[in-house]
Design a protein around this motif. Structure first.
Motif, PDB file in Angstrom:
ATOM      1  N   ARG A  54       0.812  -1.212   0.000  1.00 35.37           N
ATOM      2  CA  ARG A  54       0.000   0.000   0.000  1.00 35.37           C
ATOM      3  C   ARG A  54       0.845   1.263   0.000  1.00 35.37           C
ATOM      4  NH1 ARG A  54      -5.408  -0.284   2.916  1.00 35.37           N
ATOM      5  NH2 ARG A  54      -4.300   0.858   4.545  1.00 35.37           N
ATOM      6  N   CYS A  55       1.835   1.278  -0.860  1.00 31.61           N
ATOM      7  CA  CYS A  55       2.537   2.525  -1.125  1.00 31.61           C
ATOM      8  C   CYS A  55       2.407   2.770  -2.622  1.00 31.61           C
ATOM      9  CB  CYS A  55       4.016   2.442  -0.725  1.00 31.61           C
ATOM     10  SG  CYS A  55       5.051   1.557  -1.904  1.00 31.61           S
ATOM     11  N   SER A  56       3.007   3.789  -3.139  1.00 34.74           N
ATOM     12  CA  SER A  56       2.903   4.029  -4.576  1.00 34.74           C
ATOM     13  C   SER A  56       4.223   3.697  -5.259  1.00 34.74           C
ATOM     14  CB  SER A  56       2.540   5.482  -4.848  1.00 34.74           C
ATOM     15  OG  SER A  56       3.695   6.258  -4.865  1.00 34.74           O
ATOM     16  N   LYS A  57       4.118   3.364  -6.518  1.00 32.62           N
ATOM     17  CA  LYS A  57       5.327   3.073  -7.276  1.00 32.62           C
ATOM     18  C   LYS A  57       6.326   4.209  -7.150  1.00 32.62           C
ATOM     19  CE  LYS A  57       4.126   2.091 -11.497  1.00 32.62           C
ATOM     20  NZ  LYS A  57       4.328   1.810 -12.952  1.00 32.62           N
ATOM     21  N   SER A  58       5.818   5.426  -7.167  1.00 31.86           N
ATOM     22  CA  SER A  58       6.707   6.588  -7.067  1.00 31.86           C
ATOM     23  C   SER A  58       7.574   6.490  -5.832  1.00 31.86           C
ATOM     24  CB  SER A  58       5.885   7.871  -7.005  1.00 31.86           C
ATOM     25  OG  SER A  58       4.770   7.783  -7.835  1.00 31.86           O
ATOM     26  N   THR A  59       6.977   6.077  -4.734  1.00 35.21           N
ATOM     27  CA  THR A  59       7.740   5.986  -3.491  1.00 35.21           C
ATOM     28  C   THR A  59       8.907   5.030  -3.640  1.00 35.21           C
ATOM     29  OG1 THR A  59       5.721   6.405  -2.251  1.00 35.21           O
ATOM     30  CG2 THR A  59       7.568   5.452  -1.047  1.00 35.21           C
ATOM     31  N   LEU A  60       8.662   3.903  -4.264  1.00 39.43           N
ATOM     32  CA  LEU A  60       9.749   2.946  -4.468  1.00 39.43           C
ATOM     33  C   LEU A  60      10.822   3.535  -5.372  1.00 39.43           C
ATOM     34  CD1 LEU A  60       7.702  -0.363  -4.913  1.00 39.43           C
ATOM     35  CD2 LEU A  60       8.770   0.552  -2.850  1.00 39.43           C
ATOM     36  N   TYR A  61      10.381   4.159  -6.458  1.00 37.40           N
ATOM     37  CA  TYR A  61      11.368   4.676  -7.404  1.00 37.40           C
ATOM     38  C   TYR A  61      12.105   5.894  -6.850  1.00 37.40           C
ATOM     39  CZ  TYR A  61      10.285   1.506 -11.195  1.00 37.40           C
ATOM     40  OH  TYR A  61      10.163   0.391 -11.974  1.00 37.40           O
ATOM     41  N   ARG A  62      11.531   6.560  -5.868  1.00 37.70           N
ATOM     42  CA  ARG A  62      12.264   7.663  -5.244  1.00 37.70           C
ATOM     43  C   ARG A  62      13.430   7.144  -4.422  1.00 37.70           C
ATOM     44  NH1 ARG A  62       7.302   9.802  -3.258  1.00 37.70           N
ATOM     45  NH2 ARG A  62       6.378  10.673  -5.142  1.00 37.70           N
ATOM     46  N   GLN A  63      13.270   5.971  -3.841  1.00 39.16           N
ATOM     47  CA  GLN A  63      14.325   5.432  -2.983  1.00 39.16           C
ATOM     48  C   GLN A  63      15.339   4.602  -3.766  1.00 39.16           C
ATOM     49  OE1 GLN A  63      14.212   6.087   0.385  1.00 39.16           O
ATOM     50  NE2 GLN A  63      12.330   7.252   0.101  1.00 39.16           N
ATOM     51  N   TRP A  64      14.859   3.890  -4.767  1.00 43.85           N
ATOM     52  CA  TRP A  64      15.746   3.021  -5.508  1.00 43.85           C
ATOM     53  C   TRP A  64      15.544   3.266  -6.994  1.00 43.85           C
ATOM     54  CZ3 TRP A  64      12.489   1.307  -1.549  1.00 43.85           C
ATOM     55  CH2 TRP A  64      13.123   1.046  -0.330  1.00 43.85           C
ATOM     56  N   LYS A  65      16.632   3.381  -7.711  1.00 42.65           N
ATOM     57  CA  LYS A  65      16.562   3.797  -9.109  1.00 42.65           C
ATOM     58  C   LYS A  65      15.829   2.784  -9.979  1.00 42.65           C
ATOM     59  CE  LYS A  65      19.187   7.460  -8.452  1.00 42.65           C
ATOM     60  NZ  LYS A  65      18.425   8.691  -8.150  1.00 42.65           N
ATOM     61  N   THR A  66      16.154   1.530  -9.806  1.00 41.29           N
ATOM     62  CA  THR A  66      15.612   0.498 -10.705  1.00 41.29           C
ATOM     63  C   THR A  66      15.186  -0.733  -9.913  1.00 41.29           C
ATOM     64  OG1 THR A  66      17.710  -0.623 -11.026  1.00 41.29           O
ATOM     65  CG2 THR A  66      17.220   1.211 -12.512  1.00 41.29           C
ATOM     66  N   LYS A  67      14.506  -1.598 -10.575  1.00 43.20           N
ATOM     67  CA  LYS A  67      14.052  -2.832  -9.936  1.00 43.20           C
ATOM     68  C   LYS A  67      15.212  -3.695  -9.430  1.00 43.20           C
ATOM     69  CE  LYS A  67      11.902  -7.126 -11.550  1.00 43.20           C
ATOM     70  NZ  LYS A  67      10.995  -7.764 -12.527  1.00 43.20           N
ATOM     71  N   PRO A  68      16.227  -3.949 -10.244  1.00 42.90           N
ATOM     72  CA  PRO A  68      17.331  -4.763  -9.708  1.00 42.90           C
ATOM     73  C   PRO A  68      18.006  -4.119  -8.501  1.00 42.90           C
ATOM     74  CG  PRO A  68      17.714  -4.164 -12.008  1.00 42.90           C
ATOM     75  CD  PRO A  68      16.344  -3.749 -11.691  1.00 42.90           C
TER      76      PRO A  68
END
Lengths: 204, 204
Positions: A54-68
């Motif tokens: 229950r967070c947003s994709k943006s939040t993940l991409y703000r912390q980590w550049k890419t999936k790997p």
DNA sequence: GTGTACCGGTACTGGACCGTATCGGTACAC
DNA sequence: GTGTACCGATACGGTCCAGTACCGGTACAC
């Protein structure tokens, strides 16, 4: 490197202060590792992780550049030595306890290793993270265990089987699902140690 | 089941006569297995296989309904027993020869098993094909080898290590890349047999 | 109270790929 | 020569997903 959440709460550096608490970060990491175990690395999506936490994709991409990079961070954070603290004074007993400990996390870690096993061949950082999180520490602990046995004179230094003990332990752990259709439980591994590992070392 | 190319050239049944020769089919199978080894199961595309064999996607889809069925067919066709014909009259020597044989195909088959290891958890047919092609025949051959040793009296029937020999052999084979960064070659495996397997059985 | 900076939500771009449809060419049967 | 049925090529629809952009809301600093 990807998160500065580890420093104290008073480290005001006028820099980016993420509102992601370490606990929240751990939720992300747990979620992605669990999804990798279930669906495999390729099938894991950032959207899926975001939804399940229950967070947003943006939040993940703000912390980590890419999936790997995200997955690698999750692996590094999950690092812990399962064999730590085993030191009974007897190599045979140490190995039995290691087998018992291994049996407990066998399913989870085996699935993770299997799911990442191929992704790792095309991503250096992922490969390093996986080794550092799941492989190297256990190997090192096992080798220390063996070294102590040698130092105590239980096994002759240079015994030819010594070199293969880690491979035997991890090998049996990993292939049992393929051979028998079930993960190696503590019981199976302890019997393996007593039936094959100790005899190979001339112990017991 | 997916191809009738195996029957003789005079089997005119007024049915679909594919123009795909068995040799051509083998090209498709080799190509897809090779791409799986290199890129992993998920990343393999029918388009890629078609391109690398200079056929069209339609041709592949005409013969096999879906990608997993295509891969399963390729696996079934690649079945062969690497341990076949090893019977020296001595269990120790049988195991050494098996180790040598295993070392030769180690890289290819280990990569394939690794690449498919997770895909099979969500596809029954694929799982069966993989087991039938790469796992079961080798296990069976190995167990026969051990049974002969027992029958000759080299190893006591019911020796506790017997149960673990296949897992040891295949386990070491599979985890060596993870531990040492290289595939298990014949030399490594023969030394493993002599240093750990034979002593565990009380041989040599 | 006001500014700042991060949060979650959503919409979007761009690309990849599965599986289908269509088409002209061609080998083989009769 | 004529029909048939498969071949390769190509194009297309539909889906999914990585990564970006934008927006309104809100917690915290001062």
């Amino acid at each position: 490197m990807t998160s500065q959440a580890a420093d104290g709460p008073e480290t005001v550096v006028a820099s980016r202060r993420s509102k992601i608490t370490p606990e929240r970060e751990r939720e992300f990491f747990d979620a992605v590792l669990e999804q990798i175990r279930e669906c495999g690395y390729d099938s894991v999506t950032m959207e899926g992780v975001a939804a399940s936490t229950r967070c947003s994709k943006s939040t993940l991409y703000r912390q980590w550049k890419t999936k790997p990079q995200f997955v690698a961070a999750a692996l590094r954070a999950s690092r812990r030595v399962r064999f730590a603290g085993i030191d009974t004074g007897s190599l045979a007993e140490d190995l039995r306890q290691a087998a018992r400990a291994a049996g407990d996390w066998s399913g989870k870690d085996t699935r993770l290793l299997q799911a990442l096993g191929h992704a790792v061949t095309s991503d250096q950082e992922l490969a390093r993270a996986l080794r550092e999180a799941l492989v190297d520490p256990e190997i090192a602990a096992l080798e220390e265990m063996l070294a102590r046995g040698v130092a105590r004179g239980e096994v002759r230094a240079g015994h030819p089987a010594l070199e293969y003990i880690p491979a035997m332990m991890f090998g049996v752990l990993r292939v049992r699902p393929v051979l028998n259709g079930q993960y190696a439980d503590a019981d199976y591994l302890v019997r393996f140690v007593e039936s094959a590992v100790l005899p190979a070392l001339g112990l017991r």
